[in-house]
Enzyme design. Sequence first.
Site, PDB file in Angstrom:
ATOM      1  N   THR A   1       0.870  -1.473  -0.193  1.00 35.20           N
ATOM      2  CA  THR A   1      -0.142   0.271   0.219  1.00 35.20           C
ATOM      3  C   THR A   1       1.069   1.127   0.184  1.00 35.20           C
ATOM      4  O   THR A   1       1.948   0.933   0.269  1.00 35.20           O
ATOM      5  CB  THR A   1      -1.383   0.159   1.322  1.00 35.20           C
ATOM      6  N   ARG A   2       0.662   2.403   0.071  1.00 36.62           N
ATOM      7  CA  ARG A   2       1.084   3.837  -0.151  1.00 36.62           C
ATOM      8  C   ARG A   2       1.612   4.340   1.454  1.00 36.62           C
ATOM      9  O   ARG A   2       1.767   5.218   1.995  1.00 36.62           O
ATOM     10  CB  ARG A   2       0.221   4.315  -0.805  1.00 36.62           C
ATOM     11  N   LYS A   3       0.779   2.942   2.527  1.00 35.29           N
ATOM     12  CA  LYS A   3       0.962   3.418   4.195  1.00 35.29           C
ATOM     13  C   LYS A   3       2.594   3.787   4.304  1.00 35.29           C
ATOM     14  O   LYS A   3       2.987   3.068   4.984  1.00 35.29           O
ATOM     15  CB  LYS A   3       0.304   2.580   4.833  1.00 35.29           C
ATOM     16  N   THR A   4       3.718   4.081   3.447  1.00 36.63           N
ATOM     17  CA  THR A   4       4.902   4.319   3.692  1.00 36.63           C
ATOM     18  C   THR A   4       4.853   5.210   4.654  1.00 36.63           C
ATOM     19  O   THR A   4       4.998   6.570   4.974  1.00 36.63           O
ATOM     20  CB  THR A   4       5.302   4.117   2.278  1.00 36.63           C
TER      21      THR A   4
ATOM     22  N   HIS B   1       4.962  -4.093   5.266  1.00 35.68           N
ATOM     23  CA  HIS B   1       5.423  -2.853   5.512  1.00 35.68           C
ATOM     24  C   HIS B   1       5.568  -1.920   6.248  1.00 35.68           C
ATOM     25  O   HIS B   1       6.423  -1.268   7.136  1.00 35.68           O
ATOM     26  CB  HIS B   1       5.743  -2.456   3.768  1.00 35.68           C
TER      27      HIS B   1
END
Length: 325
Positions: free
Chosen positions: A155-158, A302
């Site tokens: 996902t874009r939850k970085t 992640h």
Amino acid sequence: MYGGMLAAPSATRSLSPKFRHLLPPTYSQTIAAWLAEDCPSLDYGGFVVGEDLKEASLWCKSPGVLAGVPFFDEVFRQLGCSVQWYFDEGAMIGKEGEGKTKVKAATVRGPARKLLLGERVALNTLARCSGIATASHLFLRRARQAGYRGIVAGTRKTTPGFRLVEKYGMLVGGVDMHRYDLSSMVMLKDNHVWSTGSIPAAVAAARAAAGFSMRIDVEVQSEEEARQAIAAGADVVMLDNLEGQELIDVARRLKSELHASSGVKGGKEFLIESSGGIDLANLSSGGHLDDAIDVISTSAIHQSTKHVDFSLKIEPLSQVKTRGH
């Protein structure tokens, strides 16, 4: 004399360029900024050790997938050091489930001060990237063992400022990165819909701006919202937080009644994505692995993943001299 004296036996100098060439030229600037952050002024420890040429061993002390090699290499390249690897990136170092281990992964050579200047930046990056690659590998393997043939994605939850490393770790681990950033694909979530007024209005506005070349992914909370999104022209419908039999039933109905492949008149081309709280514990039991699900997206690979334990140890001068002679 230096290179010959410290050469390690049976070394592998060329690594697979599988993902290295994807990296943008700006990543070297990012690493320079990391080094500047870690040593913004005087290097007192470096003053103590000086510029004598040394050899350091990179030890992998817990099993995991090796990832982040280009970042590690670039740290030491900028400091005038060389790195010699004994494993290809993407290889599993150590045995899974073994707990503590100790495997020599690489040798780094250069001035003692420079080895220690790059040590923490290089290790932190390698440990985090390898941890994500390992978690991604294990998640994907579990899905494949259960018979799932679709796409497993992150996902874009970085972490802000560290996205490149974390997305790279997903790739090395074998999963899809999903959208890289807000400019990579249009994703319309509940806030977009509420702000616009309706799913059709949000999709129409997105299509007018993004054109034909970008996919539009719409997050929905129910089957009715999914039908609205498909009718409006969404390329991907994300069934958010649906699970179990409800998820399976909804996904199968959408595919059989609305998808072009079902032969229904006026059928649309679209993908069904399952997302929301998916991890190894509920991957098999939550209905996410049904054939009607095209994409599983999860942040479990992640966010809060365990690092792979690496350490860098400079060999005592007596050992290096003995081996060299």
